[in-house]
Motif scaffolding. Structure first.
Motif, PDB file in Angstrom:
ATOM      1  N   ALA A 101       0.834  -1.218   0.062  1.00 36.44           N
ATOM      2  CA  ALA A 101      -0.097   0.168  -0.041  1.00 36.44           C
ATOM      3  C   ALA A 101       0.923   1.333  -0.126  1.00 36.44           C
ATOM      4  CB  ALA A 101      -0.809   0.020   1.136  1.00 36.44           C
ATOM      5  N   ASN A 102       0.508   2.448  -0.805  1.00 35.81           N
ATOM      6  CA  ASN A 102       1.160   3.609  -0.752  1.00 35.81           C
ATOM      7  C   ASN A 102       0.559   4.309   0.221  1.00 35.81           C
ATOM      8  OD1 ASN A 102       2.476   5.787  -0.966  1.00 35.81           O
ATOM      9  ND2 ASN A 102       1.934   6.179  -3.118  1.00 35.81           N
ATOM     10  N   MET A 103       0.803   4.685   1.523  1.00 34.42           N
ATOM     11  CA  MET A 103       0.023   5.508   2.299  1.00 34.42           C
ATOM     12  C   MET A 103       0.348   6.888   2.330  1.00 34.42           C
ATOM     13  SD  MET A 103      -1.926   3.010   3.139  1.00 34.42           S
ATOM     14  CE  MET A 103      -2.858   3.804   4.326  1.00 34.42           C
ATOM     15  N   ARG A 104       1.321   7.346   1.605  1.00 34.72           N
ATOM     16  CA  ARG A 104       2.147   8.589   1.570  1.00 34.72           C
ATOM     17  C   ARG A 104       1.368   9.434   0.601  1.00 34.72           C
ATOM     18  NH1 ARG A 104       8.131   6.335   0.992  1.00 34.72           N
ATOM     19  NH2 ARG A 104       6.959   5.338  -0.882  1.00 34.72           N
ATOM     20  N   ASN A 105       1.135   9.068  -0.315  1.00 34.88           N
ATOM     21  CA  ASN A 105       0.416   9.844  -1.298  1.00 34.88           C
ATOM     22  C   ASN A 105      -0.469   9.237  -2.391  1.00 34.88           C
ATOM     23  OD1 ASN A 105       1.987   8.865  -4.005  1.00 34.88           O
ATOM     24  ND2 ASN A 105       3.541   9.469  -2.608  1.00 34.88           N
ATOM     25  N   PRO A 106      -1.425   9.779  -3.271  1.00 30.98           N
ATOM     26  CA  PRO A 106      -2.212   9.081  -4.186  1.00 30.98           C
ATOM     27  C   PRO A 106      -1.885   8.452  -5.189  1.00 30.98           C
ATOM     28  CG  PRO A 106      -2.558  11.486  -4.342  1.00 30.98           C
ATOM     29  CD  PRO A 106      -1.732  11.171  -3.422  1.00 30.98           C
ATOM     30  N   LYS A 107      -0.538   8.537  -5.314  1.00 29.53           N
ATOM     31  CA  LYS A 107       0.013   7.957  -6.642  1.00 29.53           C
ATOM     32  C   LYS A 107       0.248   6.528  -6.722  1.00 29.53           C
ATOM     33  CE  LYS A 107       0.940  12.037  -8.858  1.00 29.53           C
ATOM     34  NZ  LYS A 107       0.322  12.400 -10.267  1.00 29.53           N
ATOM     35  N   TYR A 108       0.363   5.813  -7.876  1.00 28.10           N
ATOM     36  CA  TYR A 108       0.914   4.460  -8.263  1.00 28.10           C
ATOM     37  C   TYR A 108       2.156   4.570  -8.363  1.00 28.10           C
ATOM     38  CZ  TYR A 108      -3.946   2.967  -8.650  1.00 28.10           C
ATOM     39  OH  TYR A 108      -5.471   2.723  -8.466  1.00 28.10           O
ATOM     40  N   GLU A 109       3.163   3.842  -7.512  1.00 28.07           N
ATOM     41  CA  GLU A 109       4.443   3.799  -7.668  1.00 28.07           C
ATOM     42  C   GLU A 109       5.010   2.800  -7.862  1.00 28.07           C
ATOM     43  OE1 GLU A 109       5.046   7.792  -4.407  1.00 28.07           O
ATOM     44  OE2 GLU A 109       5.629   5.519  -4.034  1.00 28.07           O
ATOM     45  N   ALA A 110       6.264   2.618  -8.446  1.00 33.68           N
ATOM     46  CA  ALA A 110       7.038   1.436  -8.606  1.00 33.68           C
ATOM     47  C   ALA A 110       8.469   1.569  -8.050  1.00 33.68           C
ATOM     48  CB  ALA A 110       6.888   0.784  -9.861  1.00 33.68           C
ATOM     49  N   GLU A 111       9.016   1.100  -7.348  1.00 33.29           N
ATOM     50  CA  GLU A 111      10.441   1.284  -7.181  1.00 33.29           C
ATOM     51  C   GLU A 111      11.109   0.070  -7.694  1.00 33.29           C
ATOM     52  OE1 GLU A 111      13.395   1.607  -3.355  1.00 33.29           O
ATOM     53  OE2 GLU A 111      11.342   1.880  -3.043  1.00 33.29           O
ATOM     54  N   ILE A 112      12.422   0.338  -8.553  1.00 32.02           N
ATOM     55  CA  ILE A 112      13.069  -0.798  -9.221  1.00 32.02           C
ATOM     56  C   ILE A 112      14.044  -0.765  -8.625  1.00 32.02           C
ATOM     57  CG2 ILE A 112      13.685  -1.764 -11.455  1.00 32.02           C
ATOM     58  CD1 ILE A 112      11.591   0.240 -12.517  1.00 32.02           C
ATOM     59  N   GLU A 113      14.708  -1.926  -8.171  1.00 36.91           N
ATOM     60  CA  GLU A 113      15.914  -1.845  -7.721  1.00 36.91           C
ATOM     61  C   GLU A 113      16.669  -3.064  -8.510  1.00 36.91           C
ATOM     62  OE1 GLU A 113      18.329  -4.018  -3.456  1.00 36.91           O
ATOM     63  OE2 GLU A 113      15.912  -3.740  -3.679  1.00 36.91           O
ATOM     64  N   PHE A 114      18.108  -2.428  -8.744  1.00 38.38           N
ATOM     65  CA  PHE A 114      18.701  -3.164  -9.849  1.00 38.38           C
ATOM     66  C   PHE A 114      20.030  -3.997  -8.899  1.00 38.38           C
ATOM     67  CE2 PHE A 114      17.379   0.278 -12.103  1.00 38.38           C
ATOM     68  CZ  PHE A 114      16.686  -0.042 -13.352  1.00 38.38           C
ATOM     69  N   ILE A 115      20.242  -4.943  -9.740  1.00 37.69           N
ATOM     70  CA  ILE A 115      21.629  -5.837  -9.303  1.00 37.69           C
ATOM     71  C   ILE A 115      22.717  -4.877  -9.558  1.00 37.69           C
ATOM     72  CG2 ILE A 115      20.593  -8.302  -9.789  1.00 37.69           C
ATOM     73  CD1 ILE A 115      22.307  -8.410 -12.092  1.00 37.69           C
ATOM     74  N   THR A 116      23.728  -5.156  -8.985  1.00 35.86           N
ATOM     75  CA  THR A 116      25.038  -4.263  -9.004  1.00 35.86           C
ATOM     76  C   THR A 116      25.921  -4.638 -10.152  1.00 35.86           C
ATOM     77  OG1 THR A 116      26.464  -6.039  -7.930  1.00 35.86           O
ATOM     78  CG2 THR A 116      25.282  -4.478  -6.598  1.00 35.86           C
TER      79      THR A 116
ATOM     80  N   THR B 177       9.019  -3.047  -6.422  1.00 32.28           N
ATOM     81  CA  THR B 177       8.058  -2.780  -5.499  1.00 32.28           C
ATOM     82  C   THR B 177       7.129  -1.905  -5.944  1.00 32.28           C
ATOM     83  OG1 THR B 177       9.595  -3.091  -3.804  1.00 32.28           O
ATOM     84  CG2 THR B 177       7.596  -1.982  -3.062  1.00 32.28           C
ATOM     85  N   VAL B 178       5.612  -2.418  -6.157  1.00 28.66           N
ATOM     86  CA  VAL B 178       4.478  -1.571  -6.581  1.00 28.66           C
ATOM     87  C   VAL B 178       3.948  -1.295  -5.365  1.00 28.66           C
ATOM     88  CG1 VAL B 178       2.626  -1.821  -7.959  1.00 28.66           C
ATOM     89  CG2 VAL B 178       4.551  -2.974  -8.640  1.00 28.66           C
ATOM     90  N   ARG B 179       3.292   0.124  -5.456  1.00 28.81           N
ATOM     91  CA  ARG B 179       2.858   0.498  -4.108  1.00 28.81           C
ATOM     92  C   ARG B 179       1.446   1.144  -4.753  1.00 28.81           C
ATOM     93  NH1 ARG B 179       8.134   2.232  -2.697  1.00 28.81           N
ATOM     94  NH2 ARG B 179       8.875   0.868  -1.187  1.00 28.81           N
ATOM     95  N   VAL B 180       0.372   0.732  -4.126  1.00 31.36           N
ATOM     96  CA  VAL B 180      -0.984   0.885  -4.581  1.00 31.36           C
ATOM     97  C   VAL B 180      -1.459   2.075  -3.545  1.00 31.36           C
ATOM     98  CG1 VAL B 180      -3.182   0.061  -5.090  1.00 31.36           C
ATOM     99  CG2 VAL B 180      -1.439  -1.377  -5.430  1.00 31.36           C
ATOM    100  N   PRO B 181      -2.157   3.221  -3.889  1.00 30.94           N
ATOM    101  CA  PRO B 181      -2.488   4.189  -2.934  1.00 30.94           C
ATOM    102  C   PRO B 181      -3.855   3.709  -2.058  1.00 30.94           C
ATOM    103  CG  PRO B 181      -3.151   4.672  -5.250  1.00 30.94           C
ATOM    104  CD  PRO B 181      -2.268   3.556  -5.325  1.00 30.94           C
ATOM    105  N   LYS B 182      -3.524   3.771  -0.993  1.00 32.00           N
ATOM    106  CA  LYS B 182      -4.721   3.770   0.206  1.00 32.00           C
ATOM    107  C   LYS B 182      -5.370   2.447   0.099  1.00 32.00           C
ATOM    108  CE  LYS B 182      -3.746   7.869   1.510  1.00 32.00           C
ATOM    109  NZ  LYS B 182      -2.973   8.218   2.602  1.00 32.00           N
ATOM    110  N   ASN B 183      -4.759   1.429  -0.126  1.00 32.51           N
ATOM    111  CA  ASN B 183      -5.139   0.041  -0.562  1.00 32.51           C
ATOM    112  C   ASN B 183      -5.469  -0.613   0.800  1.00 32.51           C
ATOM    113  OD1 ASN B 183      -5.502  -3.042  -1.100  1.00 32.51           O
ATOM    114  ND2 ASN B 183      -5.810  -2.214  -2.957  1.00 32.51           N
ATOM    115  N   TYR B 184      -6.620  -0.780   1.343  1.00 29.21           N
ATOM    116  CA  TYR B 184      -6.906  -1.359   2.656  1.00 29.21           C
ATOM    117  C   TYR B 184      -6.314  -2.810   2.903  1.00 29.21           C
ATOM    118  CZ  TYR B 184      -9.550  -3.609   6.539  1.00 29.21           C
ATOM    119  OH  TYR B 184      -9.988  -4.285   7.648  1.00 29.21           O
ATOM    120  N   PHE B 185      -6.459  -3.716   1.821  1.00 31.77           N
ATOM    121  CA  PHE B 185      -6.014  -5.009   2.073  1.00 31.77           C
ATOM    122  C   PHE B 185      -4.430  -4.732   2.082  1.00 31.77           C
ATOM    123  CE2 PHE B 185      -9.672  -5.616  -0.831  1.00 31.77           C
ATOM    124  CZ  PHE B 185     -10.438  -6.316   0.139  1.00 31.77           C
ATOM    125  N   LEU B 186      -3.665  -4.077   1.806  1.00 31.97           N
ATOM    126  CA  LEU B 186      -2.188  -4.086   1.646  1.00 31.97           C
ATOM    127  C   LEU B 186      -1.650  -3.288   2.979  1.00 31.97           C
ATOM    128  CD1 LEU B 186      -1.849  -3.856  -2.003  1.00 31.97           C
ATOM    129  CD2 LEU B 186      -1.489  -5.933  -0.522  1.00 31.97           C
TER     130      LEU B 186
END
Length: 806
Positions: free
Chosen positions: A201-216, A326-335
């Motif tokens: 869940a994204n509890m910080r703002n109303p956006k759909y976010e994705a954080e992409i972490e790469f290998i080195t 990591t995908v963050r969904v805005p204000k999702n109760y289940f998450l």
């Protein structure tokens, strides 16, 4: 002015200001509306004004508890998650009741949850105010109180891992369960088996976010070496699945430019211009307004096969470089307190991805294994997941539930009876049959059942499309609402709220009790009694732990002897497989020694020399380990005795002679509960490293021979690599298994010592601070304590403590 205002000013010892409030016409309604500048005009003196402001703030907090609909957060409406909600809403609209307030439309469970959110928010505000009132004096009690307030809030997050073959419907299932159509791509887009996707869940703002972490960069260079090991010109090699996998990965990222180029050439910066974050060892963040928009942007980072229309603008596919998304969904109760993780089936060749894969599996409380219903029993991938990972979920993890989810349950073959009722009955019959067959298949997995019991294994039948299409109908056969209920239960708002409120009540009780001058003699007597009780309770904790260590010593000693006798034969089964011969196994063995004895093929079971060598040791302790560290965490010689630990504070509170130390005893009772939670969490974390210590020690002992073997080149290198490993095991077997045993025993002993020391030092400090320390500098928190006690009693559904005790 009305009686309400007059009574409140009298109650707050502010009688002298009654006339002023009367002259200014302040009644009940306007009292709640007073702003700071108006209060200054009414009460110009700082002392009484600060008292008034404090009591007015607490009055407003109390008013929220009696009328939750006045709170802004209490009227928050969650999206409908089941047929019952939609049906109820539709009936209300038909009856002309749509003018009701949102809060009135909520099911009872929603109202309870919203109420607990209000309580949690209010108590947090109260404790923030208390923290600000504490003086800056650097004495022991002040430091202790500030630390306690700051550590009240904990982010308890449950992990649900989702496995399944590509095409089994994982993405559609996740989208349907969390109510976000189009978030994760589904249909004929195939998710890359190497990319782990977390959904939160994204509890910080109303956006759909994705954080992409790469290998080195260094890891990618190593992986290129491994990929090139599977490349060659002979036809037999080109038929090899690992060869095809290597070609696919290189072609996705480099097109055809990788051919005839060295590893150094392929590390050129020009290939990574679009992802400077990879070159700078940083994460890349995408933000979008809609789930569909985010999904489209993520394709090149998570997919290895795409629809033609999605691929036309994509020149490079970066999923081979991605460690995790990591995908963050805005204000999702289940998450809100749950992370759903879409996992590849059997780990990864890349070390950091594989380490993360193991860590996630080890931390999941629930596992969802997804398989298409018509292949649920015959699909090898589903059962291989269990056979490969059960030790990471069971003794090496904290998994309490496994849900085998059969998807596409609404699809059924033709029949003479095509009526709606006939089709429905056939679907139900087929689904029940699938459940029985899958459960029977699980019962055949004897090794898995040593660590994961039948009680934790459940089968569900779902259809994501049918759920979305028919969720408003009276009947729902998809069982997706059951999965939603699982997520709701894992979020567990009640536990979060109760733990915070209970902790706050304990802190405020300590503060109010510490400022009291009464009962010096009884404080001394009670402290002496509690210290004696602490010593006895520590002995009760120590004894079963010591008995357990003796049992482990015996089991491991037997395992060491079995390992010495069977290790060389076990090793031959890995180094001389019947299914792989000549150059095909030569490439695999090169990867094995390059990767510390581990090889992860694209399909099928992984090869792990270290785990093979450790198998007799782990078999010897599996039963004892499960009994000692059950994943439920409420029994056993470690968790069980800690949960039973008690200084008898409740019994003392019933003694009228202890009336003057009741607040201190309340705090000590809270400390016991906090300590139990803390130590159970410590055990849950430490058990994983203890269980894996056997394999870790073998890995360390085997490393020198892998390092020698990977340097072997030229004619006869396959034979020489085999002999290097065999000779090392033969020369080390009398030592390395005993070392593995000693390493595990040391960790078990260290855990016991840490538990005993933490219990002793924490409870001794709590007794000293509550019963032997003067609280001259501690502010009066009687009003705050009364407010928090009301919340506590509401959450426990019990009357006030005084009513019970007296």
């Amino acid at each position: 002015m009305d009686d309400f205002v007059r009574n409140k000013l009298t109650e707050w010892n502010l009688n002298e200001w009654i006339q002023t409030f009367k002259d200014q016409g302040v009644d009940k309604e306007s009292l709640y509306c007073l702003e700071d500048q108006e209060i200054v005009a009414l009460i110009p003196f700082v002392g009484p004004r600060s008292k008034f402001k404090k009591r007015l703030r607490l009055l407003k907090e109390e008013q929220k508890t009696t009328d939750p609909e006045t709170s802004e957060s209490s009227v928050e409406v969650r999206p409908s998650t089941s047929k019952t909600n939609d049906k109820g809403k539709r009936r209300s609209d038909l009856q002309g009741e749509s003018s009701q307030s949102p809060a009135r439309k909520q099911p009872r469970v929603d109202i309870v949850t919203q109420r607990e959110k209000v309580i949690l928010s209010d108590v947090k505000k109260i404790m923030t105010g208390v923290d600000q009132q504490l003086p800056d004096q650097d004495d022991k009690l002040n430091r202790f109180l500030k630390n306690k307030i700051n550590t009240l809030e904990t982010d308890k997050r449950e992990v649900v891992s989702v496995f399944g073959r590509t095409g089994a419907g994982k993405s559609s299932l996740i989208n349907a369960v969390i109510g976000e159509q189009g978030l994760l791509p589904s249909g004929d887009i195939s998710a890359c088996t190497s990319v782990m996707t977390k959904v939160e869940a994204n509890m910080r703002n109303p956006k759909y976010e994705a954080e992409i972490e790469f290998i080195t960069k260094e890891e990618w260079k190593e992986e290129l070496w491994t990929l090139f090991n599977f490349l060659g010109d002979n036809e037999d090699q080109k038929k090899d699945e690992d060869y095809q996998d290597s070609v696919e990965m290189l072609s996705m990222l480099y097109g055809e430019e990788w051919r005839n180029k060295s590893t150094e050439n392929l590390m050129d910066k020009k290939y990574f211009r679009e992802i400077p974050e990879f070159l700078n060892s940083e994460s890349k963040t995408l933000r979008c307004d809609t789930a569909k928009e985010l999904s489209a942007k993520l394709v090149k980072y998570t997919q290895n096969v795409s629809k033609e229309e999605d691929a036309k603008d994509v020149k490079r596919w970066y999923w081979p470089l991605v460690k995790c998304v990591t995908v963050r969904v805005p204000k999702n109760y289940f998450l809100q307190h749950v992370t759903l993780v879409d996992l590849p089936g059997n780990g990864d060749r890349n070390k950091s991805r594989d380490t993360m894969w193991k860590k996630v599996i080890g931390s999941c409380s629930t596992v969802w294994i997804v398989a298409e219903i018509k292949r649920a029993v015959s699909e090898k991938a589903s059962w291989e997941i269990l056979e490969e990972s059960y030790s990471l979920m069971g003794n090496g993890g904290e998994c309490r539930k496994i849900h085998f989810i059969c998807t596409m349950s609404d699809i059924i073959g033709g029949s003479d009876d095509q009526s709606a009722a006939g089709v429905h009955d056939r679907i139900l019959k087929r689904n029940d049959q699938a459940k029985r067959k899958v459960s029977a298949e699980f019962r055949k997995l004897k090794e898995v059942k040593k660590q994961l019991s039948e009680e934790c294994f459940k089968v569900l039948t779902v259809s994501s499309e049918e759920f979305l299409r028919r969720k408003s109908l009276d009947r729902d056969d998809t069982e997706i609402p059951k999965l939603q209920k699982i997520l709701q239960d894992l979020n567990d708002w009640h536990s979060e709220t109760f733990n915070y409120v209970s902790g706050a009540r304990g802190i405020l009780s300590l503060m109010q009790g510490a400022s009291s001058r009464e009962g010096a003699d009884i404080k001394t007597a009670v402290s002496i009694e509690l210290e004696g009780k602490l010593s006895l309770e520590l002995d009760k904790v120590r004894k079963p732990m010591e008995e357990t260590l003796t049992a482990f010593e015996k089991c491991l000693s037997e395992g060491v002897e079995k390992s010495k006798g069977s290790c060389e034969e076990d090793l031959k089964s890995v180094l001389n497989p019947k299914t792989k011969k000549g150059s095909a196994f030569h490439r695999i063995l090169k990867c094995l020694v390059q990767n510390g004895g581990i090889h992860k093929p694209k399909k099928g079971k992984s090869i792990n020399i270290n785990m093979k060598l450790t198998s007799c040791l782990t078999d010897s302790i599996d039963e004892e380990f499960k009994k000692t560290f059950p994943n439920e965490g409420n029994s056993g010689p470690f968790n069980g005795v800690i949960n039973a630990f008690s200084l008898g504070t409740e019994k003392l509170m019933m003694n009228k002679e202890c009336e003057n130390v009741k607040l201190q005893l309340t705090f000590l009772k809270t400390e016991e509960e906090t300590m139990t939670t803390k130590l159970n969490k410590l055990i849950r974390k430490r058990k994983k490293t203890i269980y894996s210590s056997l394999t870790t020690t073998i890995e360390e002992t085997m490393k020198p021979c892998y390092d020698r073997a990977k340097e072997i080149r030229g004619e006869g290198s396959l034979k020489n690599m085999r002999e290097t490993i065999e000779m090392h095991v033969h020369g080390s077997k009398n030592v390395m298994f005993a070392q593995a045993k000693d390493a595990m025993m040391k960790q078990l002993t260290d855990l016991m010592s840490e538990i005993l020391e933490t219990l002793k030092s924490t409870m001794q400090e709590s007794i000293e601070l509550s019963l032997k320390t003067d609280g001259d500098s501690i502010p009066d928190v009687s009003l705050e304590l009364e407010m928090v006690k009301k919340y506590y009693n509401e959450l426990t559904k019990s009357p006030d403590d005084d009513a019970i005790l007296w």
